[in-house]
Design a protein around this motif. Structure first.
Motif, PDB file in Angstrom:
ATOM      1  N   ASP A   1      -8.044  18.443   0.526  1.00  0.00           N
ATOM      2  CA  ASP A   1      -7.397  17.391  -0.256  1.00  0.00           C
ATOM      3  C   ASP A   1      -8.318  16.712  -1.272  1.00  0.00           C
ATOM      4  O   ASP A   1      -7.893  15.802  -1.972  1.00  0.00           O
TER       5      ASP A   1
ATOM      6  N   TYR B   1      -8.979   9.538  -4.798  1.00  0.00           N
ATOM      7  CA  TYR B   1      -9.411   8.509  -5.746  1.00  0.00           C
ATOM      8  C   TYR B   1     -10.600   8.889  -6.615  1.00  0.00           C
ATOM      9  O   TYR B   1     -11.111   8.057  -7.358  1.00  0.00           O
TER      10      TYR B   1
ATOM     11  N   GLY C   1       8.051   7.412  -3.945  1.00  0.00           N
ATOM     12  CA  GLY C   1       7.344   6.539  -4.877  1.00  0.00           C
ATOM     13  C   GLY C   1       8.191   5.393  -5.403  1.00  0.00           C
ATOM     14  O   GLY C   1       7.709   4.264  -5.540  1.00  0.00           O
TER      15      GLY C   1
ATOM     16  N   PRO D   1       1.262   0.419  -4.775  1.00  0.00           N
ATOM     17  CA  PRO D   1       1.247   1.875  -4.536  1.00  0.00           C
ATOM     18  C   PRO D   1       0.852   2.571  -5.834  1.00  0.00           C
ATOM     19  O   PRO D   1       1.662   2.686  -6.735  1.00  0.00           O
TER      20      PRO D   1
ATOM     21  N   TYR E   1      -6.610   8.040 -12.057  1.00  0.00           N
ATOM     22  CA  TYR E   1      -6.526   6.617 -11.680  1.00  0.00           C
ATOM     23  C   TYR E   1      -7.350   5.694 -12.589  1.00  0.00           C
ATOM     24  O   TYR E   1      -7.413   4.489 -12.346  1.00  0.00           O
TER      25      TYR E   1
ATOM     26  N   LYS F   1      -1.153  13.691  -2.878  1.00  0.00           N
ATOM     27  CA  LYS F   1      -1.485  13.185  -4.221  1.00  0.00           C
ATOM     28  C   LYS F   1      -3.004  13.297  -4.442  1.00  0.00           C
ATOM     29  O   LYS F   1      -3.761  13.424  -3.487  1.00  0.00           O
TER      30      LYS F   1
ATOM     31  N   TRP G   1      -3.872   9.331   0.639  1.00  0.00           N
ATOM     32  CA  TRP G   1      -3.237   9.860  -0.561  1.00  0.00           C
ATOM     33  C   TRP G   1      -2.288  11.012  -0.260  1.00  0.00           C
ATOM     34  O   TRP G   1      -1.511  11.408  -1.125  1.00  0.00           O
TER      35      TRP G   1
ATOM     36  N   LEU H   1      -0.275   5.714  -6.110  1.00  0.00           N
ATOM     37  CA  LEU H   1      -0.359   7.169  -5.998  1.00  0.00           C
ATOM     38  C   LEU H   1       0.748   7.917  -6.738  1.00  0.00           C
ATOM     39  O   LEU H   1       0.559   9.063  -7.121  1.00  0.00           O
ATOM     40  N   HIS H   2       1.889   7.304  -6.905  1.00  0.00           N
ATOM     41  CA  HIS H   2       3.054   8.044  -7.399  1.00  0.00           C
ATOM     42  C   HIS H   2       3.252   7.904  -8.898  1.00  0.00           C
ATOM     43  O   HIS H   2       3.784   8.780  -9.550  1.00  0.00           O
TER      44      HIS H   2
ATOM     45  N   SER I   1       1.507   5.083   1.647  1.00  0.00           N
ATOM     46  CA  SER I   1       0.747   6.338   1.534  1.00  0.00           C
ATOM     47  C   SER I   1       1.381   7.243   0.492  1.00  0.00           C
ATOM     48  O   SER I   1       2.476   6.958  -0.020  1.00  0.00           O
ATOM     49  N   GLY I   2       0.694   8.317   0.203  1.00  0.00           N
ATOM     50  CA  GLY I   2       1.172   9.261  -0.798  1.00  0.00           C
ATOM     51  C   GLY I   2       2.395  10.040  -0.374  1.00  0.00           C
ATOM     52  O   GLY I   2       3.040  10.688  -1.193  1.00  0.00           O
ATOM     53  N   GLU I   3       2.716   9.965   0.910  1.00  0.00           N
ATOM     54  CA  GLU I   3       3.834  10.762   1.408  1.00  0.00           C
ATOM     55  C   GLU I   3       5.179  10.052   1.307  1.00  0.00           C
ATOM     56  O   GLU I   3       6.211  10.629   1.643  1.00  0.00           O
TER      57      GLU I   3
END
Lengths: 396, 396
Positions: free
Chosen positions: B216, A187, A120, A152, A192, A184, A181, A154-155, A115-117
């Motif tokens: 978000d 989508y 990264g 991943p 992206y 972040k 996300w 997202l980062h 996940s985005g959390e």
């Protein structure tokens, strides 16, 4: 052919967690050891806090399956033997075989929990380790296996694209992106675009898989049932975010599959999206915003760009083909997870498909998946001839 | 009686924003003025950035309705005249009549946009101002109006309970809580127990109303369509969070309504919850966690504790009564919002209900709402006799 080509669009594989060490880039092995410590502590806690009823289930499950699928989670020969018994010729392999807390999850939460959390750098390290291991597993039986790399995105978008190029070169034909996300961008964000372009160019099917859950339901009464009730939504969300953002218009060759996320919700959501796109009294105040967002009516991306890996579908879910199109649905057995149909897949297929037209059965059980995930049907023919469920077996 | 008692379980009212000033506690009037400045700036921006097509719609709408409902949003006499024409005898009144950006929203975003991310002190100030204004509106026609106080419960629970006591004493019989908790605890958290207890004791129906959207999804391609596609979910989420937390077991007299959030999703979601509660192969690994969470099967809270304010329902939504129970659904016209049925409510009722059994029609159109929101049917009898749609009118 009298036998069905069966491809499970949803299986899971992974070695015992500690075995990932050799696949982790050397400079991250110390971090890996720390991550393992906390993963092991969590696993002990899960096992120790199991209720009597949960322990009984685990024991019955392990007695029924031999070892609860632990060996077949990573050993190529044992895996083929189990899938042969199931009548499954091909499989689309996701991470986290982890069976009842037995420990086979990608390092640094790079699997279904990505996940985005997360950090990264570490999650990408975990992803690379899993992807290397997975490519090796697939290389032992390339015609029967389509490995889904975990990416991943997202980062670090350029880093993600580099890993996509690496995994494609290693023979993997699909990739999984996180469903959550976090903080972040979602989508729909143009950030992206390089990911979607690379997936198109490299012919990597982009997947999401259920499993992640929002962090905003803190421990408290009903937490697990709440999680279980809304898990489908967090994994479904990327669908309408990507469709309305026009991702499939800019990337017409992009293929996207939502896996193990039920099928019951799909027709209603797409019909609501179509209604908005077509326009009516309820949406007049928005002008033609909806119609401008996408070139096609949202449901028209189904079966061409968007697919549903409908793991262990019910008869009710299979019936949704009449609303979403038969070519949208890909059957799966969720092997070796205990909520899947293993080791009763043959029986389950008969129960669900017995009165479905053979042509539709063939498409949902494997033909569409073969096309989407680029299996070579000729190379699978001998296996199908040997293990595939017969029409008589399914429709009796 | 030949005429139907019609109660709209979803209307909106509010004065022109600046009129709230007199209702704001004096020490916050400076903050109010600042809030108004930014609200006005936003309003101008919305009007100026309207597309040609949106402006055309506004002009047509205002021509058709006289002034787009601006006077009837706050003037008691004008409001009654419009509802008389509609055949609507009673109404459940939510905040934010704001019609096409015309400006009638509760101060400090205390209306439909109330959320955990706002300043708790200011949003409570805005809520108090709206609630005072609303009690006054209702006092002009108490038998035909059930005002829904807006109660921000996320920031200060004792403060919320105090405001609940005040609004109940002022004659309001329902309250609305925010749908989006943001970084505050979700509604399964025991921290809100005093709110549920007070709602039970004060006989305040707890409502959620769609409108809020997660922050978000940042500005970007498809943002508005994405918002419109997932708005139902953010407003529906409190349902399963509260059910699984056992809120309705601890508070059996609590009544909870989800308003203007569609009805199409309700049967499927409740059926999935029931399946988990009953238990089966897919949930065995969880043991009996689901069954332990609630005393009754989740769907059994429908029609006793949980109601759906199904505004401007389609025939498809009305048909869900066969799966969720006829006593779960409350019809509404969303007056005076342009996505509602005003000024064509009589026609709309006929189109939707023409072939529905008169007894079921009566319950969905008003009888259930009368019971849930405590309207005095005897006091409404003369109005119904004067304006209510006849059976012949509806079922022809």
């Amino acid at each position: 052919m009298d036998r069905y080509l069966v491809i499970s669009a949803d299986t899971h594989a992974g070695p015992p967690s500690e075995a990932y060490r050799d696949y982790v880039d050397p400079q991250y092995r110390e971090a890996f050891d720390k991550d393992q410590e906390s993963a092991l502590a969590l696993r002990s806690l899960i096992l120790e806090s199991a209720t009597e009823e949960q322990t009984k289930f685990r024991e019955e499950w392990e007695a029924e399956t031999g070892d609860g699928g632990q060996l077949a989670s990573h050993d190529s020969t044992a895996r083929l033997a189990e899938l042969d018994k199931e009548g499954v010729a091909g499989e689309v392999i996701f991470p986290d075989a982890d069976v009842l807390g037995g420990g086979a999850s990608a390092p640094f939460s790079a699997g279904l929990q990505s996940s985005g959390e997360l950090d990264g750098e570490l999650v990408m390290t975990g992803a690379r380790a899993h992807n290397r291991w997975l490519a090796e597993l697939c290389s032992h039986s390339p015609e029967r296996r389509c490995g889904v790399a975990t990416i991943p995105i997202l980062h670090d978008v350029p880093g993600a694209v580099a890993e996509m190029e690496r995994v494609a070169a290693s023979g993997l034909r699909a990739m999984m992106i996180p469903t959550l996300w976090g903080d972040k961008p979602a989508y729909h964000d143009p950030v992206y675009e390089p990911v979607w372009s690379a997936a198109e160019d490299l012919e990597l099917v982009v997947n999401v898989h259920s499993g992640g859950a929002s962090k905003d339901i803190l421990p408290g009464p009903g937490m697990v049932p709440i999680y279980a009730t809304e898990a489908w939504w967090w994994a479904a969300r990327p669908l309408w975010v990507m469709v309305w953002a026009g991702v499939f218009d800019r990337h017409p060759k992009l293929r996207f599959a939502l896996t193990e996320d039920g099928a019951w919700w799909l027709p209603d959501i797409l019909e609501r999206m179509d209604e908005k796109w077509v326009g009516g009294h309820n949406t007049r105040k928005f002008g033609s915003l909806f119609r401008q967002a996408t070139e096609r009516k949202p449901s028209e991306y189904l079966g061409t760009n968007v697919f549903l890996g409908a793991s262990t579908p019910t008869r009710h879910e299979i019936a949704t083909r009449q609303r979403v199109g038969v070519d949208t649905l890909l059957w799966g057995n969720d092997f070796p997870h205990p909520e899947g149909t293993w080791p009763h897949t043959r029986d389950s297929i008969r129960q669900v498909f017995h009165d479905v037209e053979p042509d539709e059965t063939a498409r949902m059980l494997g033909a569409t998946a073969a096309e989407v995930y680029r299996f070579d049907k000729d190379k699978l023919a001998d296996t199908v001839e040997r293990i595939g469920p017969t029409r008589q077996e399914v429709h009796s």
